[in-house]
Design an enzyme around this catalytic site. Structure first.
Site, PDB file in Angstrom:
ATOM      1  N   TYR A  46      -4.307  22.273   2.367  1.00  0.00           N
ATOM      2  CA  TYR A  46      -3.653  20.998   2.046  1.00  0.00           C
ATOM      3  C   TYR A  46      -2.272  21.282   1.464  1.00  0.00           C
ATOM      4  CZ  TYR A  46      -6.089  16.662   2.854  1.00  0.00           C
ATOM      5  OH  TYR A  46      -6.590  15.548   3.448  1.00  0.00           O
ATOM      6  N   GLU A  48       0.336  18.496   0.830  1.00  0.00           N
ATOM      7  CA  GLU A  48       1.110  17.240   0.732  1.00  0.00           C
ATOM      8  C   GLU A  48       2.430  17.493   0.016  1.00  0.00           C
ATOM      9  OE1 GLU A  48      -2.273  15.247  -0.794  1.00  0.00           O
ATOM     10  OE2 GLU A  48      -2.059  13.602   0.629  1.00  0.00           O
ATOM     11  N   ASP A 195      14.758   8.508  21.455  1.00  0.00           N
ATOM     12  CA  ASP A 195      13.442   9.146  21.532  1.00  0.00           C
ATOM     13  C   ASP A 195      13.453   9.997  22.802  1.00  0.00           C
ATOM     14  OD1 ASP A 195      10.827   9.831  22.056  1.00  0.00           O
ATOM     15  OD2 ASP A 195       9.988   7.853  21.618  1.00  0.00           O
ATOM     16  N   THR A 221       8.476  14.422  20.926  1.00  0.00           N
ATOM     17  CA  THR A 221       7.186  15.100  20.823  1.00  0.00           C
ATOM     18  C   THR A 221       7.427  16.551  21.218  1.00  0.00           C
ATOM     19  OG1 THR A 221       6.682  14.341  23.061  1.00  0.00           O
ATOM     20  CG2 THR A 221       5.678  13.117  21.247  1.00  0.00           C
ATOM     21  N   LYS A 224       5.431  18.034  25.506  1.00  0.00           N
ATOM     22  CA  LYS A 224       5.704  17.673  26.904  1.00  0.00           C
ATOM     23  C   LYS A 224       6.564  18.781  27.520  1.00  0.00           C
ATOM     24  CE  LYS A 224       5.055  12.721  26.163  1.00  0.00           C
ATOM     25  NZ  LYS A 224       5.198  12.336  24.754  1.00  0.00           N
ATOM     26  N   ARG A 230       0.585  19.552  20.465  1.00  0.00           N
ATOM     27  CA  ARG A 230       0.828  18.135  20.149  1.00  0.00           C
ATOM     28  C   ARG A 230       1.505  18.063  18.791  1.00  0.00           C
ATOM     29  NH1 ARG A 230      -0.997  14.757  23.542  1.00  0.00           N
ATOM     30  NH2 ARG A 230      -1.696  16.032  25.259  1.00  0.00           N
TER      31      ARG A 230
HETATM   32  N1  DSN Z   1       1.427   8.987  26.801  1.00  0.00           N
HETATM   33  C1  DSN Z   1       2.756   9.529  26.932  1.00  0.00           C
HETATM   34  C2  DSN Z   1       3.134   9.702  28.379  1.00  0.00           C
HETATM   35  O1  DSN Z   1       2.229   9.983  29.157  1.00  0.00           O
HETATM   36  O2  DSN Z   1       4.282   9.608  28.745  1.00  0.00           O
HETATM   37  C3  DSN Z   1       3.748   8.756  26.177  1.00  0.00           C
HETATM   38  O3  DSN Z   1       3.357   8.639  24.852  1.00  0.00           O
END
Ligand code: DSN
Length: 413
Positions: A46, A48, A195, A221, A224, A230
């Protein structure tokens, strides 16, 4: 691992991933090093707070990990710590965007983002999402040609005067003009949030324009095109003129919004895995990977068009494309299911001005990040376009051809 039931299911999922072609543009395959960091003892802790200011003892090494992750994030995107604040604690993309709104807006103030059925994201103000419930939401769309209509966007911004203008998408195959949107946002005294969840890896590789010269806040994110675990990163422009005008210590507000505003303890195993992915993305091989992702997408799009498929906007500038199947009289769901039976994994998706319902829309979305991670190139993209045509138009199963490709291009980074 002693839990036989989970061992069996993980094995089965590993096999499924190895034996199918993943064309979902938001998915990728992480390295063994990223997996090792994720599966490490760091999950026991932990912490925080932030490095040097924790609410628990025992954070000597966790602090070093989080600081290293932040330093690597700034370096990868060529950011000076004098100009950019960086937060690596948001659990994923939606919580990251939530933190930005929580930090910079009052409940009831206005967000302006791209509409979900036109390629945007839930958290950019879609009616079923918190972003439209706690804030007023104005949604821009793309034109009939599939491109963002910047003249309409400016007109809407000037009329509605939102406090924040958001760019970013889940299904927009073209380059976003960050400079133009920043100018529109700043003209009306609004923050510009870029974003870049989908394109982060392409931007890091230098094959897609960067919003860093223009944005007040950038979210992304990490799982990707960036090919990490993630997670999410929030960059905050300390020199934002809008923040200065509003007398807002923007980086501090974003940190406070993430913790204690919205989250508790950070996921330290995830932070370490993000740090590993950022290190990988800083290697010359990642630039090569990013270039190949874009080349593969261009090649797949071109070949699909040659087979008579209608692509939204006519093609792609990035890692993804949308096929509008209206002409073929096939629904997106039907196409997704039939392709899956042959081991080709895509997701059904609305197309701009879709006449069908979201659960069974008119399109499918395809992308090349995961296949490129397996080592596939233009030649394989041509083959895959042919396989998609064979399944959807000739109505034949191509399981054997898919299996052959999967055996040749293993999924074992
Ligand atoms: N679920 C994601 C996507 O597939 O593009 C976006 O958050």
């Amino acid at each position: 691992m002693k839990d036989g039931a989970i061992v069996k299911l993980i094995r089965e999922e590993t096999k499924r991933q190895a034996e199918t072609l993943d064309l979902i543009p938001s998915e990728n395959t992480v390295s063994q090093d990223v997996l090792k960091a994720l599966g490490s003892v760091l999950t026991n802790k932990y912490s925080e707070g932030y490095p040097g200011k924790r609410y628990y003892a025992g954070n000597e090494y966790i602090d070093k990990i989080e600081n290293l992750c932040r330093t690597r994030a700034l370096k990868l995107f060529h950011c000076s710590p004098k100009q950019w604040g960086v937060n690596v604690q948001a659990y994923s993309g939606s919580p990251a965007n939530m933190a930005v709104y929580y930090a910079l807006l009052q409940p009831g103030e206005k967000i302006m983002g791209m509409s979900l059925p036109f390629g945007g994201h839930l958290t950019h103000g879609w009616k079923a999402n918190f972003s439209a419930r706690f804030y007023k939401s104005i949604q821009y769309t793309v034109g009939r040609d599939g491109y963002i209509d910047y003249t309409a966007l400016r007109k809407m911004a000037k009329k509605e005067r939102p406090q924040i203008v958001v760019t970013g998408a889940t299904a927009y195959p073209r380059v976003i003009d960050f400079k133009k949107v920043a100018a529109i946002a700043h003209e009306i005294g609004a923050y510009f949030l870029a974003d870049i969840s989908h394109e982060a890896g392409l931007i890091a590789a230098g094959v897609y324009p960067s919003p860093f010269p223009y944005a007040d806040v950038i979210t992304m994110t990490t799982h990707k095109t960036l090919r990490g675990p993630r997670g999410a990163i929030i960059f905050t422009n300390i020199k934002s003129k809008i923040a200065k005008r509003k007398k807002c210590d923007i980086a501090k507000e974003i940190d406070r919004a993430v913790f204690p505003g919205l989250q508790g303890g950070p996921h330290d195993h995830q932070t370490a895995a993000i740090a590993v992915a950022l290190h990988e993305a800083a290697q010359p091989s990642f630039k090569k990977y990013g270039r190949q992702v874009a080349k593969n997408a261009a090649s797949l799009a071109k070949e699909l068009a040659r087979y008579g498929f209608n692509l939204v906007s006519g093609g792609t500038d990035n890692h993804l494309m949308l096929i509008d199947l209206t002409k073929q009289k096939i629904s997106g769901r039907n196409a997704q299911d039939r392709l899956e039976k042959s081991g080709i994994i895509v997701n059904r998706n609305a197309v701009p001005y879709d006449q069908r319902k979201p659960f069974d829309p008119s399109g499918i979305r395809l992308g090349t990040p995961a296949l490129t991670s397996r080592g596939m190139k233009e030649k394989e993209m041509k083959e895959i376009a042919k396989l998609i045509h064979t399944v959807l138009i000739k109505n034949k199963n191509v399981k054997n051809e898919v299996a052959k490709l999967c055996r040749k291009y293993k999924n074992d980074r």
